[in-house]
Design a protein around this motif. Sequence first.
Motif, PDB file in Angstrom:
ATOM      1  N   VAL A  98      24.546  36.213  41.465  1.00 34.89           N
ATOM      2  CA  VAL A  98      24.992  37.606  41.513  1.00 34.89           C
ATOM      3  C   VAL A  98      26.366  37.694  42.176  1.00 34.89           C
ATOM      4  O   VAL A  98      26.564  37.185  43.275  1.00 34.89           O
ATOM      5  CB  VAL A  98      23.982  38.467  42.305  1.00 34.89           C
ATOM      6  N   VAL A  99      27.292  38.329  41.485  1.00 34.71           N
ATOM      7  CA  VAL A  99      28.620  38.525  42.060  1.00 34.71           C
ATOM      8  C   VAL A  99      28.615  39.843  42.816  1.00 34.71           C
ATOM      9  O   VAL A  99      28.528  40.912  42.222  1.00 34.71           O
ATOM     10  CB  VAL A  99      29.696  38.540  40.960  1.00 34.71           C
ATOM     11  N   ALA A 100      28.666  39.777  44.151  1.00 36.56           N
ATOM     12  CA  ALA A 100      28.609  40.990  44.961  1.00 36.56           C
ATOM     13  C   ALA A 100      29.993  41.582  45.163  1.00 36.56           C
ATOM     14  O   ALA A 100      30.166  42.796  45.151  1.00 36.56           O
ATOM     15  CB  ALA A 100      27.967  40.690  46.313  1.00 36.56           C
ATOM     16  N   VAL A 101      30.976  40.708  45.362  1.00 34.57           N
ATOM     17  CA  VAL A 101      32.364  41.151  45.496  1.00 34.57           C
ATOM     18  C   VAL A 101      33.179  40.309  44.535  1.00 34.57           C
ATOM     19  O   VAL A 101      33.095  39.091  44.528  1.00 34.57           O
ATOM     20  CB  VAL A 101      32.871  40.973  46.949  1.00 34.57           C
ATOM     21  N   ASP A 102      33.962  41.002  43.710  1.00 29.95           N
ATOM     22  CA  ASP A 102      34.570  40.329  42.573  1.00 29.95           C
ATOM     23  C   ASP A 102      36.086  40.492  42.594  1.00 29.95           C
ATOM     24  O   ASP A 102      36.628  41.387  41.967  1.00 29.95           O
ATOM     25  CB  ASP A 102      33.961  40.921  41.279  1.00 29.95           C
ATOM     26  N   GLY A 103      36.759  39.632  43.340  1.00 26.91           N
ATOM     27  CA  GLY A 103      38.214  39.642  43.346  1.00 26.91           C
ATOM     28  C   GLY A 103      38.819  40.901  43.936  1.00 26.91           C
ATOM     29  O   GLY A 103      39.657  41.554  43.317  1.00 26.91           O
ATOM     30  N   LEU A 104      38.407  41.221  45.149  1.00 30.36           N
ATOM     31  CA  LEU A 104      38.885  42.444  45.785  1.00 30.36           C
ATOM     32  C   LEU A 104      40.192  42.172  46.521  1.00 30.36           C
ATOM     33  O   LEU A 104      40.281  41.243  47.322  1.00 30.36           O
ATOM     34  CB  LEU A 104      37.812  42.925  46.777  1.00 30.36           C
ATOM     35  N   THR A 105      41.211  42.965  46.216  1.00 35.65           N
ATOM     36  CA  THR A 105      42.484  42.841  46.921  1.00 35.65           C
ATOM     37  C   THR A 105      42.864  44.205  47.462  1.00 35.65           C
ATOM     38  O   THR A 105      42.970  45.162  46.693  1.00 35.65           O
ATOM     39  CB  THR A 105      43.590  42.325  45.982  1.00 35.65           C
ATOM     40  N   VAL A 106      43.010  44.291  48.764  1.00 35.10           N
ATOM     41  CA  VAL A 106      43.341  45.578  49.358  1.00 35.10           C
ATOM     42  C   VAL A 106      43.899  45.364  50.769  1.00 35.10           C
ATOM     43  O   VAL A 106      43.546  44.399  51.451  1.00 35.10           O
ATOM     44  CB  VAL A 106      42.086  46.499  49.396  1.00 35.10           C
ATOM     45  N   SER A 107      44.821  46.222  51.177  1.00 33.57           N
ATOM     46  CA  SER A 107      45.356  46.157  52.538  1.00 33.57           C
ATOM     47  C   SER A 107      45.134  47.488  53.219  1.00 33.57           C
ATOM     48  O   SER A 107      45.160  48.530  52.578  1.00 33.57           O
ATOM     49  CB  SER A 107      46.853  45.848  52.514  1.00 33.57           C
ATOM     50  N   VAL A 108      44.901  47.421  54.508  1.00 33.13           N
ATOM     51  CA  VAL A 108      44.626  48.644  55.259  1.00 33.13           C
ATOM     52  C   VAL A 108      45.720  48.859  56.300  1.00 33.13           C
ATOM     53  O   VAL A 108      46.085  47.940  57.037  1.00 33.13           O
ATOM     54  CB  VAL A 108      43.247  48.559  55.947  1.00 33.13           C
ATOM     55  N   GLU A 109      46.234  50.070  56.309  1.00 38.35           N
ATOM     56  CA  GLU A 109      47.343  50.396  57.197  1.00 38.35           C
ATOM     57  C   GLU A 109      46.876  50.615  58.631  1.00 38.35           C
ATOM     58  O   GLU A 109      45.812  51.186  58.861  1.00 38.35           O
ATOM     59  CB  GLU A 109      48.005  51.672  56.695  1.00 38.35           C
ATOM     60  N   LYS A 110      47.686  50.165  59.542  1.00 39.71           N
ATOM     61  CA  LYS A 110      47.380  50.317  60.958  1.00 39.71           C
ATOM     62  C   LYS A 110      47.276  51.795  61.337  1.00 39.71           C
ATOM     63  O   LYS A 110      48.088  52.601  60.915  1.00 39.71           O
ATOM     64  CB  LYS A 110      48.510  49.658  61.768  1.00 39.71           C
ATOM     65  N   GLY A 111      46.268  52.136  62.094  1.00 40.39           N
ATOM     66  CA  GLY A 111      46.134  53.500  62.606  1.00 40.39           C
ATOM     67  C   GLY A 111      45.545  54.493  61.616  1.00 40.39           C
ATOM     68  O   GLY A 111      45.452  55.676  61.915  1.00 40.39           O
ATOM     69  N   SER A 112      45.128  54.012  60.439  1.00 39.53           N
ATOM     70  CA  SER A 112      44.627  54.933  59.419  1.00 39.53           C
ATOM     71  C   SER A 112      43.111  55.030  59.457  1.00 39.53           C
ATOM     72  O   SER A 112      42.439  54.224  60.095  1.00 39.53           O
ATOM     73  CB  SER A 112      45.069  54.451  58.037  1.00 39.53           C
ATOM     74  N   VAL A 113      42.580  56.043  58.773  1.00 37.59           N
ATOM     75  CA  VAL A 113      41.147  56.121  58.537  1.00 37.59           C
ATOM     76  C   VAL A 113      40.920  55.910  57.046  1.00 37.59           C
ATOM     77  O   VAL A 113      41.411  56.690  56.230  1.00 37.59           O
ATOM     78  CB  VAL A 113      40.569  57.486  58.976  1.00 37.59           C
ATOM     79  N   THR A 114      40.224  54.827  56.713  1.00 41.63           N
ATOM     80  CA  THR A 114      39.980  54.492  55.319  1.00 41.63           C
ATOM     81  C   THR A 114      38.488  54.558  55.044  1.00 41.63           C
ATOM     82  O   THR A 114      37.701  53.960  55.776  1.00 41.63           O
ATOM     83  CB  THR A 114      40.492  53.066  55.015  1.00 41.63           C
ATOM     84  N   SER A 115      38.110  55.275  54.009  1.00 41.43           N
ATOM     85  CA  SER A 115      36.698  55.311  53.633  1.00 41.43           C
ATOM     86  C   SER A 115      36.467  54.429  52.420  1.00 41.43           C
ATOM     87  O   SER A 115      37.286  54.406  51.498  1.00 41.43           O
ATOM     88  CB  SER A 115      36.267  56.735  53.288  1.00 41.43           C
ATOM     89  N   VAL A 116      35.366  53.702  52.452  1.00 46.28           N
ATOM     90  CA  VAL A 116      34.965  52.908  51.296  1.00 46.28           C
ATOM     91  C   VAL A 116      33.738  53.591  50.713  1.00 46.28           C
ATOM     92  O   VAL A 116      32.733  53.768  51.401  1.00 46.28           O
ATOM     93  CB  VAL A 116      34.621  51.462  51.707  1.00 46.28           C
ATOM     94  N   ILE A 117      33.857  54.031  49.458  1.00 45.98           N
ATOM     95  CA  ILE A 117      32.710  54.680  48.828  1.00 45.98           C
ATOM     96  C   ILE A 117      32.344  53.927  47.555  1.00 45.98           C
ATOM     97  O   ILE A 117      33.075  53.054  47.103  1.00 45.98           O
ATOM     98  CB  ILE A 117      32.975  56.169  48.516  1.00 45.98           C
ATOM     99  N   GLY A 118      31.196  54.261  47.025  1.00 45.25           N
ATOM    100  CA  GLY A 118      30.740  53.607  45.815  1.00 45.25           C
ATOM    101  C   GLY A 118      29.235  53.718  45.732  1.00 45.25           C
ATOM    102  O   GLY A 118      28.593  53.966  46.737  1.00 45.25           O
ATOM    103  N   PRO A 119      28.683  53.534  44.514  1.00 45.23           N
ATOM    104  CA  PRO A 119      27.226  53.651  44.356  1.00 45.23           C
ATOM    105  C   PRO A 119      26.499  52.596  45.183  1.00 45.23           C
ATOM    106  O   PRO A 119      27.096  51.620  45.637  1.00 45.23           O
ATOM    107  CB  PRO A 119      27.011  53.400  42.859  1.00 45.23           C
ATOM    108  N   ASN A 120      25.203  52.768  45.392  1.00 48.50           N
ATOM    109  CA  ASN A 120      24.402  51.782  46.109  1.00 48.50           C
ATOM    110  C   ASN A 120      24.502  50.426  45.433  1.00 48.50           C
ATOM    111  O   ASN A 120      24.507  50.332  44.212  1.00 48.50           O
ATOM    112  CB  ASN A 120      22.930  52.224  46.143  1.00 48.50           C
ATOM    113  N   GLY A 121      24.605  49.382  46.258  1.00 50.42           N
ATOM    114  CA  GLY A 121      24.676  48.040  45.709  1.00 50.42           C
ATOM    115  C   GLY A 121      26.051  47.676  45.171  1.00 50.42           C
ATOM    116  O   GLY A 121      26.207  46.678  44.486  1.00 50.42           O
ATOM    117  N   ALA A 122      27.054  48.485  45.492  1.00 50.90           N
ATOM    118  CA  ALA A 122      28.393  48.230  44.960  1.00 50.90           C
ATOM    119  C   ALA A 122      29.085  47.097  45.701  1.00 50.90           C
ATOM    120  O   ALA A 122      30.092  46.570  45.249  1.00 50.90           O
ATOM    121  CB  ALA A 122      29.242  49.500  45.047  1.00 50.90           C
TER     122      ALA A 122
END
Lengths: 258, 328
Positions: free
Chosen positions: A23-47
């Motif tokens: 099972v591929v749970a995470v599939d080539g995720l590329t992302v950067s998060v900015e310092k001091g920010s509030v980032t939400s990660v959303i998605g259906p269950n099991g995403a």
Amino acid sequence: MMQAKRAGHILSLENIRKVFGGVVAVDGLTVSVEKGSVTSVIGPNGAGKTTVFNLITGFLPPSAGRITYSGRVLNRLKPHHIASLGIARTFQGVRLFPQMSVLENVMVGRHLRSKTGIFSSSCLPPVLRQEENRIRQEAIDWLDFVGLKEYAEAVAGNLPFGNQRMLEIARALAIEPHLILLDEPAAGLNSRETIVMGELIEKIRQEQITVILVEHDMELVMDISDRVLVINFGRLIGDGTPETVQDDPDVIAAYLGE
Amino acid sequence: MQGRDTAGLIALILAVVAIPLVIRNDYYLGVLIFTAFNCLTCIGLCLLMGYAGQISLGHGAFVAIGAYASGILTTTLGWSPWAAMGAGIIIVSVVAAIVGVPTLRLKGHYLAMATLGFASIIHILAVATVDLTGGPSGLLNIPRISIFGHQLNSDMQYFYFSWAVVAIGLYVAFNLINSRVGRGLRALHGSEEAAASLGVNITAHKIQVFILSAVYAAISGSMYAYYVNYIDPGPFGVMHSVLLVTMVAVGGMHNIWGAFTGAVLLSLLPEFLSSATDYLQLMGIAYQPDYDILVYGAILLLIMLFLPEGVFDGLGKAVRAGRRMIRR
């Protein structure tokens, strides 16, 4: 998606992949998060949202890709080592030390900011150790920060659920992190408690701590986030401000299950 | 140390001071001295079982190493008893690290399996290395220990000495529990993931507390050797390790006082059983000392069924329930 690493990024994931058996749970995720920010990660269950948290905090090793935090590669580090670099987290469904007092739970959070070893621990009673008094005071301050000071002596497992959530966050903040990962902070909270949680997250941001949260409560997400990442099947399918994500047809399709 | 524990410790010290005023019989003092040795080992074992959540089935072997280090170094090399005790502590620490480092890195109860094997190896070594340990016939003429040049010759002196060491052992344990390291231990027992996420090095903490608990056992073994002045492999079999775990479990492993209570109860139990033998004989039941093990098994079974938190916790609950009844 090859973004140049800007000075403002605290965390970067590059082509992160996590496979459990077939099972591929995470599939080539590329992302950067900015310092001091509030980032939400959303998605259906099991995403794969919680899996991403477990990869960042070292509870799971990535199958491929690279995780960089403040210029350091985290890939093979152990959870306690990653915590020492300044990444705190909470858990889905709250994991306290239920037998210990509320205050002691937060005092464990001061572990990295104190250094008494096993020998001096054993020989001197705690009241005679200055460091112990300092740990206690700092823990009280963090309890105050989340509004639980009056419960300091209660047994953690006996707190109402909403307060247990707050306690878990106080404990995570006590390590003085630069980045905190909150896994569904509002799950199981009533609407009044959810508002308080939103205010607390805002307060954490004001302490210059970068916040990443996984959350299902869309009202909270839209309210507090600078940026929303949408994940489905381990892939990033949406990325932007709350407003742009809300109108993204791919995101709407994922949520409506088309 | 918290208020209640301090009060308990003071009460214990008072009791220890008072007991020889009442009990002058050397046999009973001897029984209480052996009880002190078991208490000391069980306090250490409780730190491991109750606070780090790991089981050792090899603490009898650490007692044996402490005893044999003292016995061999004093008789064949002429070391002073204190130096030999110190050497025993160092040897046990190293051995515990060798056993603990690989097994405590793994999740689950690998330590229990490793220590079980280790306990039988040590017992076999004690029997087989005749040149070193004297084999089955053991080591004779182990000297008595002295304090500030004063040799402890009477049982009463040794009684005070061994219970003083138990009091120090309790003091150290209580300090540890209420410290940064102790909180780390209790935390990882509550949730290893949460503890790790706060920067607690789980493996290092488990290894440290395992070594510390082995040191308690080594000191206990060393004091045993200086008290009986003779050691053979007999008392250090695997069953002794199991009995130590039973003491901690019966008393209550989540509380140092629980382990202490369990050690006292099960150390005194054989005395009660042997005096009960006479009464049973009058009733026509021939009780053999071999049956002791059945009684231990039954006690452990009943405790696990009805008082899973141990006798000490059970007593506390009974007292609280009694108070509530009176208030009504």
